[in-house]
Design a protein around this motif. Structure first.
Motif, PDB file in Angstrom:
ATOM      1  N   PRO A 166       0.944  -1.111   0.144  1.00  0.00           N
ATOM      2  CA  PRO A 166       0.095   0.131   0.105  1.00  0.00           C
ATOM      3  C   PRO A 166       0.899   1.177   0.033  1.00  0.00           C
ATOM      4  O   PRO A 166       1.754   1.443   0.842  1.00  0.00           O
ATOM      5  N   TRP A 167       0.597   2.091  -0.800  1.00  0.00           N
ATOM      6  CA  TRP A 167       1.407   3.445  -1.021  1.00  0.00           C
ATOM      7  C   TRP A 167       0.697   4.609  -1.417  1.00  0.00           C
ATOM      8  O   TRP A 167      -0.871   4.389  -1.704  1.00  0.00           O
ATOM      9  N   PHE A 168       0.918   5.793  -1.331  1.00  0.00           N
ATOM     10  CA  PHE A 168       0.274   7.041  -1.903  1.00  0.00           C
ATOM     11  C   PHE A 168       1.499   7.772  -2.132  1.00  0.00           C
ATOM     12  O   PHE A 168       2.557   7.724  -1.868  1.00  0.00           O
ATOM     13  N   VAL A 169       0.832   8.848  -2.843  1.00  0.00           N
ATOM     14  CA  VAL A 169       1.819   9.983  -3.485  1.00  0.00           C
ATOM     15  C   VAL A 169       1.887  10.905  -2.287  1.00  0.00           C
ATOM     16  O   VAL A 169       0.903  11.688  -1.871  1.00  0.00           O
ATOM     17  N   SER A 170       3.094  11.017  -1.498  1.00  0.00           N
ATOM     18  CA  SER A 170       3.328  11.819  -0.340  1.00  0.00           C
ATOM     19  C   SER A 170       3.787  13.452  -0.739  1.00  0.00           C
ATOM     20  O   SER A 170       3.812  14.128  -0.031  1.00  0.00           O
ATOM     21  N   GLU A 171       4.376  13.567  -2.063  1.00  0.00           N
ATOM     22  CA  GLU A 171       4.685  14.643  -2.594  1.00  0.00           C
ATOM     23  C   GLU A 171       4.612  14.528  -4.131  1.00  0.00           C
ATOM     24  O   GLU A 171       5.190  13.669  -4.843  1.00  0.00           O
ATOM     25  N   ASN A 172       4.256  15.673  -4.778  1.00  0.00           N
ATOM     26  CA  ASN A 172       4.306  16.037  -6.168  1.00  0.00           C
ATOM     27  C   ASN A 172       3.835  17.328  -6.296  1.00  0.00           C
ATOM     28  O   ASN A 172       2.944  17.763  -5.657  1.00  0.00           O
ATOM     29  N   GLY A 173       4.394  18.113  -7.134  1.00  0.00           N
ATOM     30  CA  GLY A 173       4.184  19.507  -7.553  1.00  0.00           C
ATOM     31  C   GLY A 173       4.827  20.388  -8.108  1.00  0.00           C
ATOM     32  O   GLY A 173       6.017  19.748  -8.480  1.00  0.00           O
ATOM     33  N   ILE A 174       4.652  21.414  -8.490  1.00  0.00           N
ATOM     34  CA  ILE A 174       5.477  22.410  -9.497  1.00  0.00           C
ATOM     35  C   ILE A 174       5.878  23.755  -8.640  1.00  0.00           C
ATOM     36  O   ILE A 174       4.775  24.222  -8.390  1.00  0.00           O
ATOM     37  N   GLY A 175       6.993  23.970  -8.697  1.00  0.00           N
ATOM     38  CA  GLY A 175       7.370  25.342  -7.976  1.00  0.00           C
ATOM     39  C   GLY A 175       7.921  26.451  -9.210  1.00  0.00           C
ATOM     40  O   GLY A 175       8.561  26.121  -9.945  1.00  0.00           O
ATOM     41  N   ILE A 176       7.141  27.661  -9.001  1.00  0.00           N
ATOM     42  CA  ILE A 176       7.270  28.468  -9.930  1.00  0.00           C
ATOM     43  C   ILE A 176       7.551  29.766  -9.473  1.00  0.00           C
ATOM     44  O   ILE A 176       7.237  30.198  -8.361  1.00  0.00           O
ATOM     45  N   GLU A 177       8.871  30.271 -10.124  1.00  0.00           N
ATOM     46  CA  GLU A 177       9.391  31.629  -9.614  1.00  0.00           C
ATOM     47  C   GLU A 177       8.536  32.698 -10.132  1.00  0.00           C
ATOM     48  O   GLU A 177       8.083  32.836 -11.319  1.00  0.00           O
ATOM     49  N   GLY A 178       8.163  33.854  -9.373  1.00  0.00           N
ATOM     50  CA  GLY A 178       7.710  35.136  -9.659  1.00  0.00           C
ATOM     51  C   GLY A 178       5.965  34.840  -9.881  1.00  0.00           C
ATOM     52  O   GLY A 178       5.524  35.445 -11.074  1.00  0.00           O
ATOM     53  N   GLU A 179       5.415  34.185  -9.324  1.00  0.00           N
ATOM     54  CA  GLU A 179       3.987  33.692  -9.480  1.00  0.00           C
ATOM     55  C   GLU A 179       3.020  35.036  -9.130  1.00  0.00           C
ATOM     56  O   GLU A 179       2.020  35.105  -9.809  1.00  0.00           O
ATOM     57  N   MET A 191      -5.898  37.032  -6.893  1.00  0.00           N
ATOM     58  CA  MET A 191      -5.827  35.711  -6.891  1.00  0.00           C
ATOM     59  C   MET A 191      -4.823  35.204  -8.176  1.00  0.00           C
ATOM     60  O   MET A 191      -4.799  35.617  -9.153  1.00  0.00           O
ATOM     61  N   VAL A 192      -3.785  34.389  -7.667  1.00  0.00           N
ATOM     62  CA  VAL A 192      -2.887  33.857  -8.612  1.00  0.00           C
ATOM     63  C   VAL A 192      -3.626  32.963  -9.529  1.00  0.00           C
ATOM     64  O   VAL A 192      -4.259  31.616  -9.147  1.00  0.00           O
ATOM     65  N   GLN A 193      -3.634  33.029 -10.613  1.00  0.00           N
ATOM     66  CA  GLN A 193      -4.309  32.345 -11.825  1.00  0.00           C
ATOM     67  C   GLN A 193      -3.327  31.256 -11.994  1.00  0.00           C
ATOM     68  O   GLN A 193      -2.890  31.355 -13.408  1.00  0.00           O
ATOM     69  N   ASP A 194      -2.941  30.102 -11.405  1.00  0.00           N
ATOM     70  CA  ASP A 194      -2.116  29.217 -11.676  1.00  0.00           C
ATOM     71  C   ASP A 194      -2.679  28.074 -12.393  1.00  0.00           C
ATOM     72  O   ASP A 194      -2.279  26.858 -11.978  1.00  0.00           O
ATOM     73  N   GLN A 195      -3.185  28.531 -13.796  1.00  0.00           N
ATOM     74  CA  GLN A 195      -3.504  27.111 -14.373  1.00  0.00           C
ATOM     75  C   GLN A 195      -2.401  26.210 -14.951  1.00  0.00           C
ATOM     76  O   GLN A 195      -2.747  24.967 -15.034  1.00  0.00           O
ATOM     77  N   TYR A 196      -1.131  26.557 -15.060  1.00  0.00           N
ATOM     78  CA  TYR A 196      -0.061  25.746 -15.201  1.00  0.00           C
ATOM     79  C   TYR A 196      -0.042  24.641 -13.875  1.00  0.00           C
ATOM     80  O   TYR A 196       0.256  23.599 -14.550  1.00  0.00           O
ATOM     81  N   ARG A 197      -0.442  25.176 -12.671  1.00  0.00           N
ATOM     82  CA  ARG A 197      -0.492  23.919 -11.696  1.00  0.00           C
ATOM     83  C   ARG A 197      -1.497  23.124 -11.824  1.00  0.00           C
ATOM     84  O   ARG A 197      -1.276  21.695 -11.573  1.00  0.00           O
ATOM     85  N   ILE A 198      -2.587  23.569 -12.082  1.00  0.00           N
ATOM     86  CA  ILE A 198      -3.787  22.571 -12.438  1.00  0.00           C
ATOM     87  C   ILE A 198      -3.656  21.753 -13.539  1.00  0.00           C
ATOM     88  O   ILE A 198      -3.606  20.623 -13.513  1.00  0.00           O
ATOM     89  N   ASP A 199      -2.919  22.371 -14.630  1.00  0.00           N
ATOM     90  CA  ASP A 199      -2.545  21.487 -15.802  1.00  0.00           C
ATOM     91  C   ASP A 199      -1.466  20.039 -15.451  1.00  0.00           C
ATOM     92  O   ASP A 199      -1.627  19.055 -15.666  1.00  0.00           O
TER      93      ASP A 199
END
Length: 461
Positions: free
Chosen positions: A361-374, A382-390
């Motif tokens: 049994p496992w899970f994704v414990s970290e996954n994400g995208i770090g962006i400079e100058g958000e 509001m930050v319109q971070d469509q890139y993170r949604i994608d």
């Protein structure tokens, strides 16, 4: 019609972070110094904008409102860590009662809001008092860690049902003792190997203590897995990929998940006189230790090719003696971090766990995208971070495919909840569902946070 991606019932949807990266320090909190407090002050030029660990995302002060913000986007789970040097300022001895109260309040607050607390014991943050004794090079510190783990289980084990001994156990060894990224900035393979072995022993001791105490939950570990891909099917490229995988993944995965070190690794280390010291009974302890649950952190692939130049055998022994990094033409890049974006990697990990590691049994414990100058993406507050949604959509689609093919994945936690301090990068790249204004410490939800709330409500998208 667009395909719907529905996930298993009771899937964990959450976010993850760590103590040092979020808590900050408050006058009179009783916290002891850890290696990040020391190094970010003493070697300040190594840290982006010179930001130290003292004033991170102020979770210590603002945990009540932060938990409400978690509830606002409907998270059902949240992973953080306990700061060893906050709870036991010298690493051994007296408990800091203010810290015990703080962690009790955080745990109770999460549970009250229906958010399952996932607690990690060690996220890179050795107490400075123990680092001065050699850190994980010293077996006394391994024993101190075991005592610290026992104390945490006693204090919080009646409510915390999911425990993790280490986050990315490879990193303190590799970044701190081999590649000069983390304190103590040592470059010495044999010392790095010793640290990694002793971390595995510390993990095993903590698991054994937990089993003996029988607090009724589950215990596991969080692994950083970087799947390795050869440049081509040429046998020399394939051999290079196998070497990279051996040193950076199998060296930690196999003792923890299969109970023994890979024989190929032992043979290479013997050949180059790099086998670390072990103690009698170590290998038996590793063999008998089993975990309940595995967390996987995934950010990027590793691409390699055969060596192009002969190595300098008078130099420092390195895994990179056996492969060269390969920059694949046309690869997708997150240019803020300089790393490749490769969503398929999460599917490959899902199948690897199914096929090589007994479908634990496992899970994704970290996954994400770090962006400079958000801040340049802020519109109407509001930050319109469509890139993170994608980014999330693509990774979740490949994770879903892995689950459909039988991989036993139980959840997905994104890094991170609120923009946090990222070690030497400090606040250069932003990762959160909530934007942090570092000067005012104000939190505002991003577009991705509202999207993720809908994913949770629908158990998919």
């Amino acid at each position: 019609m667009e395909k719907k991606y529905l996930f298993p019932e009771k899937f964990w949807w959450g976010a993850s972070t760590s103590a040092t990266q979020t808590e900050g320090a408050e006058p009179g909190d009783g916290k002891g110094e850890n290696i990040w407090d020391y190094s970010s002050r003493k070697f300040n030029s190594r840290f982006y904008d010179g930001i130290t660990s003292e004033r991170t995302s102020t979770f210590y002060k603002n945990y009540k409102t932060d938990i409400k913000l978690m509830k606002d986007i409907h998270l059902n789970s949240f992973r953080t860590s306990i700061s060893w040097s906050r709870l036991i300022p010298e690493g051994t001895g007296k408990i800091n009662e203010k810290a015990a109260k703080f962690y009790n309040n955080v745990i109770d607050g999460l549970i009250e809001e229906g958010i399952e607390p996932f607690m990690n014991l060690y996220h890179f943050d050795m107490p400075m008092a123990l680092q001065e004794k050699g850190g994980f090079e010293n077996r006394e510190v391994v024993e101190a860690y075991a005592e610290y783990a026992k104390k945490c289980f006693e204090l919080f084990g009646d409510r915390v049902k999911y425990w993790f001994t280490f986050n990315e156990p490879m990193i303190p060894a590799e970044a701190g003792y081999l590649h000069d990224r983390h304190y103590p900035y040592v470059v010495d393979f044999k010392r790095a190997a010793k640290v990694l072995h002793n971390i595995i022993i510390a993990h095993c001791k903590a698991v054994k203590i937990y089993r003996n105490m029988k607090p009724g939950g589950q215990i596991g570990i969080i692994m950083d897995v970087i799947p390795v891909y050869p440049r081509s099917e040429n046998p020399e490229d394939v051999k290079a990929a196998e070497a990279a995988d051996l040193f950076y993944t199998r060296s930690i995965n196999e003792p923890v998940l299969l109970g023994e070190y890979p024989q190929e690794l032992i043979e290479i280390l013997r050949e180059y006189n790099q086998v670390p010291e072990t103690e009698e009974g170590d290998l038996d302890l590793i063999k008998e230790t089993k975990i309940d649950l595995l967390g996987i952190n995934y950010y990027k692939p590793r691409r390699v090719k055969a060596k192009e130049y002969e190595i300098n055998k008078n130099g420092i022994f390195m895994p990179e003696w056996f492969f060269d990094s390969y920059e694949m033409p046309g690869r997708r890049m997150n240019r803020s971090r300089g790393i490749e974006i490769y969503p398929e990697g999460i599917y490959d990990i899902a199948l690897m766990i199914k096929e090589k590691y007994n479908n634990i049994p496992w899970f994704v414990s970290e996954n994400g995208i770090g962006i400079e100058g958000e801040e340049k993406f802020i519109k109407d507050g509001m930050v319109q971070d469509q890139y993170r949604i994608d980014f999330l959509k693509e990774h979740l689609q490949y994770l879903h495919k892995g689950i459909e093919e039988g991989s036993n994945c139980l959840g997905y936690q994104m890094w991170t909840f609120i923009d946090c301090w990222s070690w030497i990068n400090a606040y250069k790249n932003r990762y959160g569902f909530y934007r942090l204004d570092y000067e005012t410490q104000e939190r505002t939800v991003k577009k991705s946070g509202l999207w993720f709330r809908d994913v949770i409500d629908n158990n998919g998208f």
